[in-house]
Design a protein around this motif. Structure first.
Motif, short mmCIF file in Angstrom:
data_model
loop_
_atom_site.label_atom_id
_atom_site.label_comp_id
_atom_site.label_asym_id
_atom_site.label_seq_id
_atom_site.Cartn_x
_atom_site.Cartn_y
_atom_site.Cartn_z
N ILE A 52 0.85 -1.21 0.00
CA ILE A 52 0.00 0.00 0.00
C ILE A 52 0.88 1.25 0.00
CG2 ILE A 52 -1.80 1.26 1.24
CD1 ILE A 52 -2.74 -1.37 2.40
N TYR A 53 1.95 1.20 0.76
CA TYR A 53 2.89 2.32 0.82
C TYR A 53 3.47 2.61 -0.57
CZ TYR A 53 7.28 4.78 1.94
OH TYR A 53 8.32 5.67 1.98
N GLU A 54 3.92 1.57 -1.27
CA GLU A 54 4.52 1.78 -2.59
C GLU A 54 3.51 2.36 -3.57
OE1 GLU A 54 6.47 -0.67 -6.32
OE2 GLU A 54 6.91 -1.35 -4.29
N PHE A 55 2.30 1.80 -3.61
CA PHE A 55 1.29 2.30 -4.54
C PHE A 55 0.90 3.74 -4.20
CE2 PHE A 55 -0.39 -2.33 -5.07
CZ PHE A 55 0.73 -2.62 -5.84
N ALA A 56 0.77 4.03 -2.91
CA ALA A 56 0.41 5.39 -2.50
C ALA A 56 1.52 6.38 -2.86
CB ALA A 56 0.12 5.43 -1.00
N LYS A 57 2.77 5.97 -2.71
CA LYS A 57 3.90 6.83 -3.08
C LYS A 57 3.88 7.12 -4.58
CE LYS A 57 7.59 7.57 -1.23
NZ LYS A 57 8.23 8.81 -0.69
N GLU A 58 3.63 6.08 -5.37
CA GLU A 58 3.64 6.26 -6.83
C GLU A 58 2.52 7.19 -7.28
OE1 GLU A 58 4.58 3.54 -9.74
OE2 GLU A 58 5.60 2.10 -8.45
N ILE A 59 1.34 7.02 -6.70
CA ILE A 59 0.20 7.84 -7.09
C ILE A 59 0.29 9.24 -6.48
CG2 ILE A 59 -2.32 8.04 -7.04
CD1 ILE A 59 -2.38 4.94 -6.84
N GLY A 60 0.73 9.31 -5.24
CA GLY A 60 0.78 10.59 -4.53
C GLY A 60 1.83 11.53 -5.05
N GLY A 61 2.99 10.98 -5.45
CA GLY A 61 4.06 11.83 -5.95
C GLY A 61 4.45 12.92 -4.96
N ASP A 62 4.73 14.10 -5.48
CA ASP A 62 5.13 15.23 -4.63
C ASP A 62 3.94 15.89 -3.94
OD1 ASP A 62 7.80 14.89 -5.28
OD2 ASP A 62 7.71 16.27 -6.98
N ASP A 63 2.73 15.50 -4.30
CA ASP A 63 1.54 16.14 -3.72
C ASP A 63 1.14 15.54 -2.37
OD1 ASP A 63 1.20 17.85 -5.93
OD2 ASP A 63 0.17 16.25 -7.04
#
Length: 330
Positions: A52-63
């Motif tokens: 979940i952390y990896e997917f959230a990081k990829e989608i969240g980006g700098d935002d």
């Protein structure tokens, strides 16, 4: 402590030496890449474990600012949160957890959040057709095309929580994460949508690779250390035989190991799969009894320190899984 996290009010020079020492000892000990402080000006997202952390990081980006609760090298089935995790989550905007029974501590954790918390809890496995199996007694369980339906009668049903191990299910989880980010932070919708599309393309490519590769292999049965591959088996036409149950702590009986060893010999299964975050003792015992070798099949529940240092990701680990499945099923 709330003011300390927001960077207001406290004067570090005025803090007692003892409190400074406590901060030095406690905060770094939270685990690299896991518990970090809330960041002002961004949507703060707390995740329960690595995928979940990896997917959230990829989608969240700098935002978005993503905080993962589970430290590197820790297996999620036995982990429980600490008071610092409750403090961070109380100040976050999103709390993303897998659900499906993986994090049994979540209900009490949410009850423990501060009364003024506005965090939105999202079960990212929602929408996945969940697999249920009989009582998790640590004996040889099977799941596959013919055995992923719910048991009937008086059996105790347990939900298989290992949804993310199948790229098909991971696609649903990624969409849920994207939707939750947009709801919490609509101002950055465009960025979330764009980065999600990149992740979606990678997951679809991985799904297609698993489907095409595994469909062409002559063998369809795998023996694994714990019952973590039900969704992978269901989605790609395999059957798993597990030494342990849904939890890697469930100890099998001696007669179950003997029975499984006989099956390995009878079916000419060449490899017993084990996991890096769980002891390989039983897998090696079974392999020795059956006269076969061992290989890694990673449920991608977390990274080891070595994997993190090497820059491994969900995609590199799943690609390695596919390579090992090909080797075992030829």
């Amino acid at each position: 402590m709330k003011q300390l996290f927001k960077g207001k009010g406290w004067k570090y020079g005025a803090l007692p030496v003892l409190l400074l020492l406590l901060l030095v000892l406690v905060l770094p000990g939270c685990g690299a890449g896991s518990r970090s402080a809330i960041v002002e000006g961004k949507v703060n997202v707390v995740t329960t474990f690595y995928p979940i952390y990896e997917f959230a990081k990829e989608i969240g980006g700098d935002d978005a600012h993503i905080i993962n609760l589970l430290p590197t090298g820790v297996e999620p089935h036995d982990w429980t949160p600490r008071s610092q995790d409750i403090a961070n989550t109380s100040k976050a905007q999103l709390f993303l957890y897998n659900g499906a029974g993986l994090e049994g501590w979540v209900p009490n954790f949410l009850k423990g959040l501060s009364g003024d918390s506005w965090v939105q809890a999202v079960e990212v496995s929602r929408g996945i057709e969940l697999i249920t199996s009989g009582e998790d007694d640590g004996h040889d369980h099977e799941s596959g095309e013919a055995e992923d339906a719910a048991h009937t009668g008086t059996d105790t049903l347990h939900t298989d929580p290992h949804t993310w191990v199948s790229p098909k299910s991971a696609l649903i989880m990624a969409a849920n994460i994207k939707d939750s980010l947009i709801k919490a932070d609509p101002a950055h919708r465009g960025g979330y949508e764009q980065r999600y599309q990149v992740l979606e393309s990678k997951l679809k490519a991985l799904d297609a690779e698993f489907a095409s590769t595994l469909s062409g292999l002559p063998k369809k049965e795998i023996v694994v250390s714990h019952q973590a591959f039900g969704y992978l088996c269901r989605d790609y036409g395999l059957t798993q035989h597990a030494i342990m149950g849904l939890s890697p702590d469930a100890e099998p009986r001696a007669q179950d190991l003997v029975k499984l060893a006989k099956k390995v010999k009878a079916e000419k299964i060449r490899y017993i799969f084990f996991e890096e975050l769980v002891s390989d003792r039983l897998a090696k015992t079974l392999a020795g009894e059956a006269g076969v070798k061992t290989l890694v099949l990673n449920p991608v529940e977390g990274l080891t320190d070595k994997q993190k240092k090497n820059g491994d990701t969900y995609f590199t680990l799943m690609s390695s899984n596919l390579q090992n499945l090909v080797l075992a099923l030829q």
